[in-house]
Design an enzyme around this catalytic site. Structure first.
Site, short mmCIF file in Angstrom:
data_model
loop_
_atom_site.label_atom_id
_atom_site.label_comp_id
_atom_site.label_asym_id
_atom_site.label_seq_id
_atom_site.Cartn_x
_atom_site.Cartn_y
_atom_site.Cartn_z
N HIS A 206 0.16 6.17 -5.65
CA HIS A 206 0.21 4.70 -5.57
C HIS A 206 -0.71 4.12 -6.63
O HIS A 206 -1.84 4.60 -6.80
CB HIS A 206 -0.26 4.27 -4.17
CG HIS A 206 -0.02 2.82 -3.87
ND1 HIS A 206 -0.80 1.82 -4.39
CD2 HIS A 206 0.94 2.22 -3.14
CE1 HIS A 206 -0.33 0.65 -3.97
NE2 HIS A 206 0.72 0.86 -3.20
N CYS B 77 4.68 0.22 -7.21
CA CYS B 77 4.34 -0.89 -6.32
C CYS B 77 4.32 -2.16 -7.16
O CYS B 77 3.42 -2.36 -7.98
CB CYS B 77 2.99 -0.65 -5.64
SG CYS B 77 2.51 -2.03 -4.60
N HIS C 131 7.52 0.29 -3.62
CA HIS C 131 7.03 -0.76 -2.72
C HIS C 131 7.43 -2.08 -3.36
O HIS C 131 6.93 -2.40 -4.44
CB HIS C 131 5.51 -0.73 -2.63
CG HIS C 131 4.96 0.41 -1.83
ND1 HIS C 131 3.61 0.61 -1.67
CD2 HIS C 131 5.57 1.38 -1.13
CE1 HIS C 131 3.41 1.68 -0.91
NE2 HIS C 131 4.58 2.18 -0.58
N ASP D 253 7.18 -4.44 1.23
CA ASP D 253 5.73 -4.24 1.34
C ASP D 253 5.16 -5.37 2.18
O ASP D 253 5.85 -5.91 3.03
CB ASP D 253 5.14 -4.14 -0.07
CG ASP D 253 3.85 -3.35 -0.10
OD1 ASP D 253 3.38 -2.94 0.95
OD2 ASP D 253 3.30 -3.15 -1.20
N HIS D 254 3.93 -5.73 1.93
CA HIS D 254 3.27 -6.71 2.80
C HIS D 254 4.12 -7.93 3.07
O HIS D 254 4.75 -8.46 2.16
CB HIS D 254 1.97 -7.20 2.16
CG HIS D 254 1.11 -6.09 1.68
ND1 HIS D 254 0.13 -6.24 0.76
CD2 HIS D 254 1.11 -4.78 2.00
CE1 HIS D 254 -0.46 -5.09 0.53
NE2 HIS D 254 0.12 -4.17 1.27
N TYR E 55 1.30 -6.40 7.70
CA TYR E 55 2.23 -5.47 8.33
C TYR E 55 2.78 -5.96 9.67
O TYR E 55 2.94 -5.20 10.61
CB TYR E 55 1.59 -4.08 8.47
CG TYR E 55 1.49 -3.39 7.13
CD1 TYR E 55 2.60 -2.75 6.58
CD2 TYR E 55 0.32 -3.42 6.39
CE1 TYR E 55 2.53 -2.14 5.34
CE2 TYR E 55 0.24 -2.81 5.14
CZ TYR E 55 1.35 -2.17 4.62
OH TYR E 55 1.30 -1.56 3.40
C1 DNO Z 1 -1.29 -1.16 1.22
C2 DNO Z 1 -0.74 0.12 0.82
C3 DNO Z 1 -1.78 1.13 0.42
C4 DNO Z 1 -1.13 2.47 0.21
C5 DNO Z 1 -2.08 3.53 -0.25
C6 DNO Z 1 -1.31 4.77 -0.62
O1 DNO Z 1 -0.65 -1.89 1.87
O2 DNO Z 1 0.21 -0.02 -0.16
O3 DNO Z 1 -2.74 1.21 1.43
O4 DNO Z 1 -0.58 2.90 1.43
O5 DNO Z 1 -2.81 3.12 -1.32
O6 DNO Z 1 -2.17 5.84 -0.59
#
Ligand code: DNO
Length: 348
Positions: A198, A236, A263, A308-309, A322
């Site tokens: 990531h 991401c 992501h 993602d978020h 989340y």
């Molecule tokens: C946040 C996530 C990160 C991700 C880690 C992967 O929302 O994208 O916490 O899970 O960095 O190791």
């Protein structure tokens, strides 16, 4: 392309029963949360997790994350032991059908925001980052805690750890990452798992700690450390996209064939180092989500994607970024884009 959804396990208010009702989501992204970083995950716990997903008609092929112990990142003598444990986890997860592992190499802290509940114009709340606010933060006083952060540090432990990192500059961190990858990637390759690092979030140094997975050139360097289809990245969009100078199209082209996981999330930058998270659609922020998916398709991507978020909308409360509602909206939006790009006649 498979659309997946992150689940934080039995204690997650967003249950598997709810996740399975989001159309188009085929699988769950999860992890074993009740063991410390560096430990071996028991086969029983992996089986239990996988069974719970399957019972709800969901696949369990992506793990996020298997955390990398700080001793590996800082290059302490115990790195060897923790790397062996990591290899065991890779092998065990493969036995239960896992195909992709997301992890990161950010020292001490995972992703960082300065505000957890910043109001947006539409009355919803979102995570936000202000660089000035971060500069004023004292990392030793946990003013905030984000999902994914290691909550086990004592103040003393954290102080010691931050001290250790004074001797670890970017080049030392690169060396430690290289040593780690040279050990784990052959194992991952032999069991058919793609390791997907990531990017650092935000993609610049914080609290004086080095960060290296930040831009196209560094991703190219990372992929070159071990030349294997198992040495890949998580693209991401929100993390890399926070730095205006990062061109996502160029990054996708550089990492062609090596993107295991995506992501998808959107952000709105207010200046060089400040941004707020937004709803997923392109129109809501600075990321061209359609462009990202089309470029992925053009470059042969056929891996896992997750929204993602999300913002907190409709009065929902819960784990920052989340909740259920806005991530479910994101999943459906992503499904529309995926359908569109998959129907385009694109030679990849
Ligand atoms: C946040 C996530 C990160 C991700 C880690 C992967 O929302 O994208 O916490 O899970 O960095 O190791």
């Amino acid at each position: 392309m498979k659309i997946t959804f992150r689940w934080y396990g039995e204690n997650d208010r967003v249950t598997l029963e709810k996740i399975r009702q989001i159309p188009v989501v085929s699988g769950v992204v999860s992890a074993i949360y009740d063991v410390p970083a560096g430990a071996v995950w028991s086969k029983e716990s992996i089986k239990k997790l996988s069974d719970a997903c399957h019972k709800n008609g969901l696949e369990f092929e992506v793990v996020e994350s298997v955390p990398v112990h700080e001793d590996i990142k800082s290059g302490r003598p115990n790195a060897k032991l923790y790397t062996e444990n990591y290899k065991t986890n890779i092998r065990n997860l493969a036995e239960y059908g896992v195909k992709c592992i997301c992890y990161n190499f950010m020292p001490v802290f995972d992703w960082l925001r300065s505000e957890l509940s910043a109001p947006l114009a539409d009355g919803s709340n979102a995570l936000a980052y202000s660089h000035d606010a971060v500069l004023k933060m004292n990392p030793l006083i946990s003013e905030l805690s984000l999902p994914g952060w290691d909550a086990s540090y004592t103040r003393e432990g954290l102080k010691e750890l931050l001290n250790e990192y004074k001797a670890v500059d970017e080049e030392a961190l690169w060396k430690n990452l290289e040593n780690f990858l040279k050990e784990i990637i052959p194992v991952a390759e032999s069991v058919g798992i793609k390791m997907a690092i990531h990017p650092d979030d935000p993609p610049w140094g914080i609290f004086g700690l080095p960060r290296i997975v930040t831009n196209r050139a560094n991703i190219e360097r990372l992929l070159g450390l071990v030349d294997s289809p198992s040495n890949g990245i998580t693209l991401c969009t929100g993390s890399l996209g926070a730095a205006k100078e990062n061109d996502l199209t160029e990054i996708i082209k550089t990492a062609r064939g090596r993107i295991g996981f995506v992501h998808l999330r959107n952000i709105k930058r207010s200046n060089e180092r400040d941004f707020s998270e937004t709803a997923h659609p392109s129109a809501c922020g600075d990321i061209d989500m359609y462009g990202v998916l089309k470029t992925l398709k053009e470059n042969g991507f056929d891996g896992y994607i997750r929204p993602d978020h999300g913002r907190m909308i409709w009065g929902e409360t819960g784990r920052y970024g989340y909740g259920l509602f806005d991530r479910a909206l994101g999943a459906c939006y992503i499904a529309g884009l995926v359908e569109a790009v998959e129907k385009l006649k694109i030679e990849s």
